[in-house]
Every structure is written in C-alpha cells, then in structure tokens.
Write a protein that holds these residues in place. Structure first.
Motif, mmCIF file in Angstrom:
data_model
loop_
_atom_site.group_PDB
_atom_site.id
_atom_site.type_symbol
_atom_site.label_atom_id
_atom_site.label_comp_id
_atom_site.label_asym_id
_atom_site.label_seq_id
_atom_site.Cartn_x
_atom_site.Cartn_y
_atom_site.Cartn_z
ATOM 1 N N SER A 1 -35.369 36.830 -52.886
ATOM 2 C CA SER A 1 -36.363 35.877 -53.376
ATOM 3 C C SER A 1 -35.877 34.437 -53.310
ATOM 4 C CB SER A 1 -36.742 36.228 -54.811
ATOM 5 O OG SER A 1 -35.599 36.158 -55.649
ATOM 6 N N MET A 2 -34.584 34.232 -53.044
ATOM 7 C CA MET A 2 -34.029 32.886 -52.942
ATOM 8 C C MET A 2 -32.826 32.933 -52.009
ATOM 9 S SD MET A 2 -32.013 32.533 -56.526
ATOM 10 C CE MET A 2 -32.139 33.980 -57.528
ATOM 11 N N GLY A 3 -32.322 31.770 -51.672
ATOM 12 C CA GLY A 3 -31.110 31.717 -50.872
ATOM 13 C C GLY A 3 -31.292 31.057 -49.523
ATOM 14 N N PRO A 4 -30.176 30.931 -48.808
ATOM 15 C CA PRO A 4 -30.198 30.251 -47.508
ATOM 16 C C PRO A 4 -30.853 31.118 -46.440
ATOM 17 C CG PRO A 4 -28.040 31.195 -47.903
ATOM 18 C CD PRO A 4 -28.838 31.401 -49.158
ATOM 19 N N THR B 1 -21.825 30.295 -53.659
ATOM 20 C CA THR B 1 -22.816 30.078 -52.597
ATOM 21 C C THR B 1 -22.460 28.888 -51.714
ATOM 22 O OG1 THR B 1 -24.364 28.779 -53.974
ATOM 23 C CG2 THR B 1 -24.649 31.184 -53.947
ATOM 24 N N VAL B 2 -21.181 28.799 -51.345
ATOM 25 C CA VAL B 2 -20.738 27.691 -50.495
ATOM 26 C C VAL B 2 -20.036 28.160 -49.225
ATOM 27 C CG1 VAL B 2 -18.492 27.331 -51.606
ATOM 28 C CG2 VAL B 2 -19.667 25.403 -50.576
ATOM 29 N N LEU B 3 -19.433 29.343 -49.231
ATOM 30 C CA LEU B 3 -18.655 29.796 -48.083
ATOM 31 C C LEU B 3 -19.492 29.794 -46.805
ATOM 32 C CD1 LEU B 3 -15.870 30.836 -47.147
ATOM 33 C CD2 LEU B 3 -16.706 33.150 -47.576
ATOM 34 N N HIS B 4 -20.732 30.230 -46.901
ATOM 35 C CA HIS B 4 -21.601 30.276 -45.714
ATOM 36 C C HIS B 4 -21.922 28.887 -45.169
ATOM 37 C CE1 HIS B 4 -24.586 29.758 -48.948
ATOM 38 N NE2 HIS B 4 -25.252 29.095 -48.029
ATOM 39 N N GLU B 5 -21.751 27.846 -45.973
ATOM 40 C CA GLU B 5 -22.077 26.474 -45.571
ATOM 41 C C GLU B 5 -20.925 25.760 -44.863
ATOM 42 O OE1 GLU B 5 -24.972 24.998 -45.852
ATOM 43 O OE2 GLU B 5 -26.033 26.281 -47.265
ATOM 44 N N ILE B 6 -19.713 26.264 -45.001
ATOM 45 C CA ILE B 6 -18.528 25.582 -44.489
ATOM 46 C C ILE B 6 -18.345 25.869 -43.005
ATOM 47 C CG2 ILE B 6 -16.019 25.347 -44.732
ATOM 48 C CD1 ILE B 6 -17.656 24.362 -47.158
ATOM 49 N N GLY B 7 -18.232 24.810 -42.210
ATOM 50 C CA GLY B 7 -18.031 24.968 -40.775
ATOM 51 C C GLY B 7 -16.650 25.512 -40.448
ATOM 52 N N ASP B 8 -15.610 24.807 -40.853
ATOM 53 C CA ASP B 8 -14.243 25.237 -40.566
ATOM 54 C C ASP B 8 -13.668 25.889 -41.816
ATOM 55 O OD1 ASP B 8 -11.601 25.629 -39.820
ATOM 56 O OD2 ASP B 8 -11.502 23.744 -38.710
ATOM 57 N N LYS B 9 -13.971 27.159 -41.967
ATOM 58 C CA LYS B 9 -13.554 27.897 -43.157
ATOM 59 C C LYS B 9 -12.035 27.992 -43.268
ATOM 60 C CE LYS B 9 -17.800 30.670 -43.179
ATOM 61 N NZ LYS B 9 -18.533 29.714 -42.377
ATOM 62 N N ALA B 10 -11.342 28.089 -42.134
ATOM 63 C CA ALA B 10 -9.886 28.240 -42.153
ATOM 64 C C ALA B 10 -9.210 27.052 -42.831
ATOM 65 C CB ALA B 10 -9.354 28.425 -40.737
ATOM 66 N N ILE B 11 -9.663 25.843 -42.558
ATOM 67 C CA ILE B 11 -9.061 24.649 -43.173
ATOM 68 C C ILE B 11 -9.302 24.642 -44.672
ATOM 69 C CG2 ILE B 11 -9.245 22.130 -43.344
ATOM 70 C CD1 ILE B 11 -9.582 22.077 -40.319
ATOM 71 N N MET B 12 -10.528 24.944 -45.080
ATOM 72 C CA MET B 12 -10.829 24.958 -46.509
ATOM 73 C C MET B 12 -10.009 26.023 -47.231
ATOM 74 S SD MET B 12 -14.280 25.930 -48.591
ATOM 75 C CE MET B 12 -14.095 27.588 -48.011
ATOM 76 N N LEU B 13 -9.924 27.216 -46.645
ATOM 77 C CA LEU B 13 -9.197 28.306 -47.298
ATOM 78 C C LEU B 13 -7.688 28.050 -47.307
ATOM 79 C CD1 LEU B 13 -11.339 31.246 -45.956
ATOM 80 C CD2 LEU B 13 -11.329 30.309 -48.284
ATOM 81 N N GLU B 14 -7.179 27.361 -46.310
ATOM 82 C CA GLU B 14 -5.763 26.970 -46.311
ATOM 83 C C GLU B 14 -5.465 26.054 -47.493
ATOM 84 O OE1 GLU B 14 -2.873 24.201 -43.561
ATOM 85 O OE2 GLU B 14 -4.351 25.443 -42.547
ATOM 86 N N GLU B 15 -6.371 25.136 -47.765
ATOM 87 C CA GLU B 15 -6.194 24.230 -48.904
ATOM 88 C C GLU B 15 -6.294 24.992 -50.227
ATOM 89 O OE1 GLU B 15 -5.596 20.538 -50.926
ATOM 90 O OE2 GLU B 15 -4.946 21.468 -49.069
ATOM 91 N N ILE B 16 -7.197 25.941 -50.312
ATOM 92 C CA ILE B 16 -7.300 26.747 -51.530
ATOM 93 C C ILE B 16 -6.018 27.549 -51.737
ATOM 94 C CG2 ILE B 16 -8.498 28.701 -52.607
ATOM 95 C CD1 ILE B 16 -11.099 27.554 -51.402
ATOM 96 N N ARG B 17 -5.475 28.126 -50.668
ATOM 97 C CA ARG B 17 -4.190 28.852 -50.774
ATOM 98 C C ARG B 17 -3.091 27.924 -51.291
ATOM 99 N NH1 ARG B 17 -2.223 33.304 -48.974
ATOM 100 N NH2 ARG B 17 -0.345 32.323 -48.200
#
Length: 131
Positions: free
Chosen positions: A87-90, A51-67
């Motif tokens: 019933s819950m969530g953003p 439940t964090v991907l939707h919160e990340i502004g620059d997803k490309a940078i984060m995913l590059e680091e994960i790669r």
C-alpha cells in the motif's frame, strides 16, 4: 510557519554542504558538495538504515563507512519494503527483497544475525560486521 536551520555540524559534517531537499513525507535529504567522512572510528553501537538502502547508488562506499564507525560488537539494522505490491513504498523496480539486501551486506563484510517482518509492508535484517 515552522523553519529549521541545519548545517550538518551536529553530525560531524563541517563544510561542503551543497543543499537540502525536503521530501513529500517531510524527511530532509542533505546534499554534500564533497565526500564526507563521519568521525569516530569504532564509536557507534548501532547503525540504522530505514528505507534507505534501495536509494543508495554506491552501496559499497556507504557500507564501508558504516563498518568503519561501528564498534567491534556494533550492529547494523536495515529496514526495507518487501519487494511486492504494498500500500506504500518506492517503485517495485528499485526495491530489494530480503535475499538481495542480505547479499549486498554480506559482500560488504557483514553477517546476518536476525531477520523479522514489520507488518505486511516491510522487513528488517540485523547484521554484525565480520572481524
């Protein structure tokens, strides 16, 4: 009263810690004053984004680091809220449905290998990094 001291050093963040924020659910967000890179290229078997991907502004940078930190055969698992009233969530406006999440990951160089439902509220996607 319970307290905790965390400076980031146990996860490879040395210096540059700007502050912390405690969410209502008890989770902690670490704020960095400078960009940080985790050590260990090709050292991680599994990265888990719950439940964090939707919160990340620059997803490309984060995913590059994960790669970068994943082993050649490493996997990335993403768990997100379904994009419908639950019933819950953003808020609905920031949720990612399965196809949106998959498109983000594919654009970042990942291939989906599995998907599953987690009850009524969430779904999971499993990826490997493209060669």
């Amino acid at each position: 009263v319970w307290s905790m001291v965390f400076d980031g050093s146990d996860v490879g963040v040395i210096g540059g810690v700007d502050g912390f924020f405690r969410e209502a659910d008890g989770s902690l967000l670490l704020s960095l004053a400078v960009a940080a890179t985790l050590p260990g290229a090709g050292a991680v078997d599994l990265a888990l984004l719950v439940t964090v991907l939707h919160e990340i502004g620059d997803k490309a940078i984060m995913l590059e680091e994960i790669r970068r930190i994943l082993k050649g055969c490493g996997r990335l698992m993403v768990i997100e809220f379904n994009k419908r009233e639950t019933s819950m969530g953003p808020p609905m406006a920031i949720r990612l449905d399965k196809s949106e999440a998959e498109a983000v990951l594919v654009a970042a160089g990942f291939s989906r290998t599995d998907s599953f439902e987690l009850g009524d509220n969430m779904y999971g996607l499993v990826f490997t990094k493209d060669k």
